[in-house]
Each structure stands twice: as structure tokens, then as C-alpha cells.
Design a protein around this motif. Structure first.
Motif, PDB file in Angstrom:
ATOM      1  N   TRP A 304      12.949  -2.539  -7.652  1.00 37.64           N
ATOM      2  CA  TRP A 304      12.391  -1.949  -6.425  1.00 37.64           C
ATOM      3  C   TRP A 304      11.971  -3.072  -5.476  1.00 37.64           C
ATOM      4  O   TRP A 304      11.456  -4.107  -5.925  1.00 37.64           O
ATOM      5  CB  TRP A 304      11.166  -1.094  -6.741  1.00 37.64           C
ATOM      6  N   ALA A 308       8.003  -2.174  -0.783  1.00 36.61           N
ATOM      7  CA  ALA A 308       7.999  -0.729  -1.029  1.00 36.61           C
ATOM      8  C   ALA A 308       7.219  -0.382  -2.287  1.00 36.61           C
ATOM      9  O   ALA A 308       6.506   0.634  -2.337  1.00 36.61           O
ATOM     10  CB  ALA A 308       9.435  -0.231  -1.143  1.00 36.61           C
ATOM     11  N   SER A 312       3.923   1.844  -2.143  1.00 40.21           N
ATOM     12  CA  SER A 312       3.910   3.151  -2.805  1.00 40.21           C
ATOM     13  C   SER A 312       2.687   3.317  -3.696  1.00 40.21           C
ATOM     14  O   SER A 312       2.004   4.355  -3.660  1.00 40.21           O
ATOM     15  CB  SER A 312       5.191   3.327  -3.635  1.00 40.21           C
ATOM     16  N   LEU A 316      -0.543   5.879  -3.323  1.00 37.59           N
ATOM     17  CA  LEU A 316      -0.911   6.783  -4.411  1.00 37.59           C
ATOM     18  C   LEU A 316      -2.404   6.704  -4.707  1.00 37.59           C
ATOM     19  O   LEU A 316      -3.090   7.729  -4.828  1.00 37.59           O
ATOM     20  CB  LEU A 316      -0.103   6.447  -5.662  1.00 37.59           C
ATOM     21  N   ALA A 343       3.451   2.866   5.760  1.00 43.54           N
ATOM     22  CA  ALA A 343       4.842   3.318   5.719  1.00 43.54           C
ATOM     23  C   ALA A 343       5.717   2.506   6.665  1.00 43.54           C
ATOM     24  O   ALA A 343       6.822   2.087   6.297  1.00 43.54           O
ATOM     25  CB  ALA A 343       4.902   4.803   6.076  1.00 43.54           C
ATOM     26  N   SER A 346       6.019  -1.000   5.090  1.00 43.88           N
ATOM     27  CA  SER A 346       6.559  -1.134   3.739  1.00 43.88           C
ATOM     28  C   SER A 346       7.935  -0.504   3.561  1.00 43.88           C
ATOM     29  O   SER A 346       8.746  -1.016   2.794  1.00 43.88           O
ATOM     30  CB  SER A 346       5.594  -0.495   2.723  1.00 43.88           C
ATOM     31  N   PHE A 347       8.185   0.610   4.267  1.00 43.56           N
ATOM     32  CA  PHE A 347       9.403   1.354   4.002  1.00 43.56           C
ATOM     33  C   PHE A 347      10.392   1.338   5.158  1.00 43.56           C
ATOM     34  O   PHE A 347      11.528   1.777   4.985  1.00 43.56           O
ATOM     35  CB  PHE A 347       9.068   2.807   3.657  1.00 43.56           C
TER      36      PHE A 347
END
Length: 818
Positions: A304, A308, A312, A316, A343, A346-347
Motif C-alpha cells: 500500500w 494512503a 487511512s 479510522l 483525503a 493522502s489519496f
């Protein structure tokens, strides 16, 4: 080699600046419509542009075409269907009146405790008036208040999904009462509320089998939040409990204005709410711990992407924390902003610069709720974050990362110095960036925020707030530890408040500018931008100061050459009196300060902010007409910020609270001036006369001090709460006519007799009364007396604050808030 730093997409920032600046300019004025769809679609364009400009030209053009298509569709929808809240049939039925009826509601949000009751969101399902169903449109969202100090609490607290019936009072939210403040009506309309309801009888619950999944989830979260608040209340009480609950669950109902005042004045009020700052601190701590743990297992990064994966897991844990505190509305908003930032960073397949990420995040929030653009919390959050991001982008090279300064290892002392100066720059940039917003909101520039935020923010964010969170979590498993942690955290917060209470009123803590002229507002915004983009360097600060002075000069010149005037402000304080007089030589006199024995203090809520927005630095005189609470109650709040030089009062007034007021004035260095018969307050151009009616057997109202003066041939009479007997004395002792009269005793039917009106023959009269007051002031018969004599009667209950200006030719000009 210096790495290339990404430039922010200019088009995205242009959208953001235009939408944000327009919102700042129009938000205080109810008469200027703010089109939610326009703001929302402009924000959507901003988000798409921020991302599209990082992609290929073809994709960028395609996204822009989609955005423009959405914009056209939204404009068409708005033109066809209009504003669903403004056009709702409930508002047509209510108009500006209060209505009483039996209602049926469905609870949408968990209750929030206040000092006099609880408040919660609900859906108005039915109104029973003469067997007539008044609601044919979709059920409106309303704000419900349950006064537990007047009614016995129902069998249990109302929770989302509950249905109940009761007898209630229904009314619209309060309209604009001061010219610079965004009205409660406009704010609540932006949040989706149509009206407010005050329950008059205990709520009767009914069984409801039709509960949506969202309401069931809301019920679980509200139960969780209420349980946390009960556990906190079990361990601590008073102001400590109010602080803990506000910072942990976002329920600010128990935070009194007196408790918040030192934080607000010193620009540290943001620590008392669940904000993006707190979630950002928690996210940063979580990310650091996760990074340290994950770096021990580098194989995970092969499967991964590193960003990200860390993002994530951080999201969480933030979600777990959000659910643990019951997911209050403010926490959801802060979580949403923090989650969007994480977001985007990171994404996102496009490496957005921090400024682009900020623009996209701020725009995304407006897409979901466009009216958020006029929310003070949103404006302050965005500008403070922009100040931080801009400083990091344009900071001096000496404060950059070590590899940008020297290729060799950096000495420890030098690294500590660089980190300390970087933190100071970040804190000052965030504080300075909010100054234009705070100036428009309060009329003051909080200079103290430059140094208070240097120690308050890190102390609260890194120590006290984590202690509160730990105490809240420990309350589930180990109550003694929870009590200790909560006690330490809240005592630290109360200690900070004590220090800030001293700092707030120290010389030089604020610049009391007053409400900025639009040109001044723009000039300050430009100056702040120059200072922050310049990295707070000396040259940038000097340029910013010169820019502010240059842009503000025309407004100052206009004021200088406007000619001498005397200004009388009738401040809206609800059912009470508060009148500010500013003479042409700068002398300021405050007559009464409003007041109410139960509920919010009008002095702190209305009078003090009004004086700040007028730029009043010190009151030359304060006059108390008589010892009724709706006249003296608000004067206590004016003592510390405005340090009155003289205090005039009836020498025979022996009310206990008035004695306390005199003592407080004396302790603050105010000279006491008891009025036995007559007193004069002399200015360069005018002598203001105070008369005490010689009516020893009359009631307190008829012995009210009478204020009278004449400027440029225009007479002004302010008779306090005189009734018929006192008015007879006034006619026998004061000459007429008078251009301006404050309606005696708020326009009651025992005052404004034909004789005083025929004697003074005013051209203008002002009745100071509260909206929907229980006395019915001003009385219809009194209004008819003024109308029959062609006297223009202005009313604070209908028109908000009223300003009467008298120029050097004796011409009166009246301005109303609405």
C-alpha cells in the motif's frame, strides 16, 4: 539545490477569494440576499478547478464543462422553485407575530443543556388551530426550547426519532437589531431552520414505528453524548463542567458570556469549541505514532502507498474518537474538514499544494452547505488556516527545512531556534489573518492575540485537551482516574481564563477601531495579505502598514470634512432603555444600560458590543435614570471595558443593586455624582442638563432623571420612565418645543399624555421596547396620540437600533437597522 515549490492554481484561488470576500461583505445585512445555490456552485467550480488544473488540459476542460453545466442547472432550479425556507407557508402564517397552538413534533437531534432548559432540533409535523391543519408543505425543521426552570421535565429526555405533542409558542427567529451583526434569523435560516418553538406544557410522547435508519443512528449517537455529559457532570461542576462539556461534546449552552469574554477579547475563543485545530492536533499525534510503528515494517509500504496507508489509519482512529464522544454537530463539521484535508493530501492522485488543498476543502464544505460561508466559525477557520499555509509557503529561507539552508548537519541550538521562530511565525500569521474578520465582528483588533496564542494554543492543544480526552475515555473504565484527569484539565483552563481576564483589559491589548468602513475593511485585508505572504519580514510589515494607512485615508478624510454632528443611538436591549450620545467634540454619555433579571445580560450582549463597534474607548459620563432593573442591569458590564469618568444617579435611590453598582463604579475610579435637583454635563458646544423631579410622594418612575439638551437649535428630551405625574412636572419646568423626544416609559399607556406632546411638539419620537414584550409597549393608544399629531414615531421593537443625527444646521436624520 532549491526544490521547486508548487504554485497554487490562480483560478481556484480567484474563485475562493471572490466567493469568500462577497460573503464577508454582505453577511451582516439581511436586506442583501445570499443565493445558496450560487455560492454552492461557485464553490463546486472552485474545487473542480483546483483539481482540474493539476491534470491534463483535456481532462481539465472536460471538468470545467461539467461544472458550468451544473451551474446553469442550479440557476434554473433556483429560478423555478425559489428558496424553500423563505417561501414556506409557516412563515406566511407567522409573519412577525407570536402564535400559540397545540403542535406535534418529531425530534431530530439530541438535547443540549442551557442555563434555563434544554434545546433540540425537531420536525414540525402538525399544528392544531381550530381543527385546521396549517401545514401542507413538507414538515419544516424547527428549533425547540424546553424551559426546565418553568416546567417539570417530561418522563425522559427527548431523543431523535421521538414523536410528541404539546402546547407551544411558535415564532420566527429574531431579525437584525444592530447594523453590523448577522441576524439570528439569517444564521438559522442558513442552517435549515424555519422557526423556533418554546414549549409551554410538558411534552407527551407517542409511540413511533416509522423511524429512519439515520434517526436511529442519531439516537444512538445522542445517547452516547448524553452519557458522556452525565459522567462529566458526576465528576466536576460549575464553570469547570461547562468548559469540559463544550470542548468535548460541543454543547456550549452552559458557557456563560462572562466565562467566554476573556477568551473572545484575547482572540483565544477558538479553544473553547470542537474545532479543526483540535482534530488536527489529534490527527497529527495519531499520524506520528502510526508512522513510527509502520516504519518498523517497511514491507507494508510495498503493498500500500505510504501516504494512503497512514492517512487511512489516521481517519479510522479519528472516526473512533468521533463516535466515542457522541458525534456532536460541531465535531462532525471539524471531522469533515480534517478528513477532507487528509483525503486530498493522502489519496489524491494529483499532488496538490497546501493552498490548493485548503481551497478544495473549503469549497467542498460549501458545496454541501453553501450558507456556511456566512458562519463566523467557518470564516475564522479558513482565514487562520490560510495564514498558516501562506506563512509556510513564503517564510524566510532561514526558517525553511535544514536541507534548504545548509547541507551540513544543523546544530541543536540552531535547530531549536529555527523551530521556535517558525512556531512564532505560524501563530502570528494565523492570528493576523483573522484580524479583518474579527474587526468586522467586534470592532476591535485583538493585539493581545499575538502573544496569548503563543502559549494558550500549544498548552491547551498538547496538554489540557488531551487530558480532557483521556479523562472522558477513562470515565468508562476507571472513574477515579477520570475525575483526576478532568479536574487537572479544567483547573488548567480556569487558570488560563484568570490570566486572560487580566490581559484582556490591560492597556494595549486591543485597538478599538469601531465598525470598519468598506474601504477600511478592504485595505486591512490587503495589508494582512501583504504581511503574511511576505513571511512577516520587516519590509512586508512596513508595506502592509503603509497600505492600510493609504487605503483608509479617504474614509478618514471624509469623516473630517463631514462637519460637526451630534449623534444619539437608541440601542436595542430588548425591553429596556440604553441611549448613547456622542457630541461633536467627542464627549460620550451613556444613559441607562438595559437589563433583565433572568437570561442573558443585555449589557454584555448588546451594549458593550455596540460601544465597541462605535469605537468608544472611554465613556465620559454614565447616567442612571432610576433604579429599575431594565435600566441599570446592563451597566455593570460597561465598567471594565469603558472605565466611565463620572456616574450620575438619583441621590435618593437606595436600591441594593444600585448600591452595588455605585460601589463597582467607585472601585473602578469613576467619580460619583449624585443628582439632588439639577446637574450639568458641559461639553465644548452643548450643556447637557439633568433634572430630578421634586416629587417625593410619587412612584419611582415619576422620579426618573430627565436628560435635556439643545444642539444647533434642535432640542432633545430623554425623560426616562416618567408617567403622567412626572410629565406634568416636566411641562412646568422645561421649555418647549423639542425636535426629538424619547417616548416616556417605553410608550406605556400611563405616559405620553396629550399635555406633554402638545408642550414639546416633537418632530421625531423614539420608543425603546422589546420585540413581543409582555407589557404591550408601546401601547396602541399612545401610538395613536403620536400619529394624530403627525409625530414620526420610531420603535426599536420593530426597527432595531435607531440612530438620530443632528447636523450643525439643526437638521435631524434618522437611520434604522431594518
Amino acid at each position: 539545490m532549491m526544490p521547486i515549490r508548487h504554485r497554487p492554481p490562480p483560478t481556484a484561488l480567484l474563485f475562493f477569494v471572490v466567493v469568500f470576500t462577497i460573503a464577508l461583505m454582505v453577511s451582516p445585512f439581511d436586506s442583501i440576499p445570499l443565493l445558496p445555490w450560487t455560492v454552492g456552485v461557485s464553490s463546486l467550480l472552485m474545487v473542480i478547478t483546483a483539481i482540474a488544473l493539476r491534470t491534463t488540459a483535456r481532462w481539465g476542460r472536460s471538468l470545467m464543462i461539467v461544472a458550468v453545466s451544473i451551474f446553469i442547472a442550479h440557476v434554473a432550479i433556483t429560478a423555478k422553485y425559489g428558496d424553500p425556507i423563505a417561501d414556506h407557508e409557516l412563515l406566511t402564517w407567522l409573519a412577525e407575530d407570536r402564535q400559540h397552538a397545540e403542535i406535534e413534533i418529531r425530534v431530530l437531534g439530541g438535547p443540549i443543556a442551557h442555563d434555563r432548559g434544554i434545546a433540540f432540533d425537531a420536525e414540525l409535523l402538525d399544528i392544531d388551530i381550530d381543527d385546521d391543519d396549517r401545514l401542507t408543505n413538507s414538515p419544516p425543521r424547527v428549533r425547540v426550547f424546553y424551559p426546565t426552570d418553568e416546567l417539570p421535565l417530561c418522563s425522559r429526555l427527548p431523543l431523535p426519532g421521538d414523536r410528541g405533542t404539546t402546547w407551544a409558542r411558535i415564532e420566527r427567529f429574531a431579525p437584525q437589531n444592530t447594523p453590523w451583526r448577522t441576524s439570528h434569523r439569517r444564521l438559522m435560516k442558513g442552517r435549515g431552520y424555519v422557526a423556533q418553538i418554546s414549549i409551554q406544557e410538558p411534552l407527551t410522547f407517542h409511540e413511533s414505528s416509522e423511524t429512519s435508519p439515520s434517526l436511529r443512528l442519531e439516537r444512538v449517537l445522542s445517547t452516547q453524548r448524553l452519557g458522556l455529559e452525565r459522567r462529566i457532570a458526576h465528576h466536576i461542576e460549575g464553570d469547570a463542567r461547562a468548559l469540559a462539556i463544550a470542548m468535548l461534546t460541543g454543547s456550549r449552552g452552559e458557557l456563560t458570556p462572562e466565562l467566554r469574554e476573556p477568551f473572545n477579547i484575547t482572540s483565544t475563543g477558538h479553544i473553547l469549541a470542537i474545532s479543526g485545530l483540535h482534530f488536527g492536533v489529534i490527527a497529527a499525534l495519531i499520524a506520528v505514532v502510526i508512522k513510527l510503528f509502520m516504519d518498523r515494517f517497511p514491507r507494508l509500504y510495498r503493498r500500500w502507498p505510504r501516504r494512503a496507508l497512514i492517512g487511512s489509519i489516521t481517519l479510522l482512529f479519528l472516526l473512533i474518537y468521533l463516535l466515542a464522544i457522541g458525534a456532536p454537530v460541531s465535531a462532525r463539521r471539524a471531522f469533515g474538514m480534517t478528513a477532507l484535508v487528509i483525503a486530498f493530501l493522502s489519496f489524491s492522485p494529483w499532488r496538490l499544494s497546501p493552498l490548493s488543498a485548503l481551497a478544495a476543502t473549503a469549497g467542498a464544505l460549501l458545496v454541501f452547505r453553501p450558507s456556511m460561508v456566512i458562519e463566523p466559525g467557518y470564516q475564522l477557520s479558513v482565514t487562520a488556516t490560510a495564514g498558516i499555509v501562506l506563512f509556510l509557503r513564503f517564510r524566510p529561507n532561514a526558517l525553511g527545512p535544514p536541507d534548504l539552508v545548509e547541507p551540513e548537519p544543523e546544530p541543536r541550538i540552531q535547530r531549536w531556534r529555527r523551530q521556535l521562530l517558525t512556531f512564532v511565525g505560524l501563530s502570528c500569521s494565523a492570528t493576523i489573518a483573522t484580524w479583518p474578520i474579527l474587526l468586522r465582528m467586534t470592532g476591535e483588533l485583538p493585539l493581545a492575540g499575538l502573544w496569548t496564542n503563543l502559549w494558550v494554543t500549544p498548552l491547551v492543544s498538547t496538554i489540557l485537551f488531551p487530558l480532557l480526552v483521556a479523562g472522558a475515555l477513562a470515565s468508562l473504565i476507571c472513574p477515579p482516574v477520570a475525575e483526576l484527569l478532568l479536574y487537572l484539565a479544567t483547573q488548567g483552563l480556569l487558570g488560563i481564563r484568570s490570566v486572560l481576564d487580566v490581559v484582556a483589559y490591560a492597556p494595549g491589548s486591543v485597538i478599538r477601531w469601531g465598525t470598519p468602513h468598506p474601504i477600511e475593511f478592504v485595505g486591512l485585508f490587503v495589508a494582512v495579505a501583504i504581511a503574511v505572504v511576505g513571511g512577516l519580514r520587516n519590509r512586508a510589515m512596513i508595506t502592509a502598514l503603509l497600505t492600510a494607512l493609504l487605503v483608509a485615508t479617504p474614509a478618514v478624510v471624509v469623516d473630517i470634512f463631514a462637519g460637526p454632528t451630534t449623534r444619539i443611538d437608541f440601542i436595542y436591549v430588548g425591553q429596556g432603555d440604553a441611549t448613547l450620545i456622542e457630541f461633536s467634540d467627542g464627549t460620550t454619555v451613556l444613559i441607562d444600560g438595559g437589563g433583565q433579571p433572568v437570561g442573558a445580560d443585555p449589557g454584555l450582549r448588546q451594549v458593550v458590543p455596540y460601544l465597541r463597534h462605535r469605537g468608544i474607548r472611554r465613556l465620559d459620563a454614565v447616567v442612571l435614570t432610576h433604579g429599575d432593573y431594565d435600566h441599570y442591569g446592563g451597566l455593570f458590564a460597561t465598567i471594565r471595558p469603558f472605565r466611565p469618568r463620572r456616574f450620575y444617579f438619583d441621590s435618593d435611590e437606595d436600591n441594593r443593586r444600585v448600591r452595588q453598582l455605585r460601589a463597582a463604579m467607585k472601585d473602578a475610579g469613576t467619580k460619583l455624582e449624585p443628582v439632588t435637583g439639577r446637574a450639568i454635563i458641559a461639553t465644548d458646544d452643548v450643556d447637557l442638563h439633568l433634572y430630578r423631579p421634586d416629587l417625593s410622594q410619587a412612584n419611582a418612575n415619576d422620579r426618573s432623571l430627565i436628560t435635556s439638551f439643545s444642539y444647533a437649535g434642535a432640542g432633545v428630551v430623554l425623560p426616562g420612565d416618567l408617567e403622567a405625574e412626572g410629565e406634568e412636572w416636566l411641562v412646568d419646568h422645561l421649555p418647549g418645543p423639542s425636535a426629538l423626544l424619547k417616548a416616556p416609559h417605553h410608550g406605556s399607556n400611563t405616559s405620553s399624555t396629550p399635555r406633554i406632546l402638545d408642550h414639546l411638539r416633537p418632530a421625531v419620537a423614539v420608543a425603546s421596547a422589546g420585540r413581543h414584550n409582555r407589557f404591550g409597549h408601546p401601547h396602541p393608544q399612545v401610538v395613536e396620540r403620536y400619529d394624530s399629531r403627525a409625530i414620526d414615531l420610531f420603535r426599536t421593537d420593530q426597527q432595531g437600533a435607531i440612530v438620530v443625527t443632528i447636523d450643525d444646521a439643526g437638521v435631524l436624520r434618522v437611520e434604522t437597522t431594518r
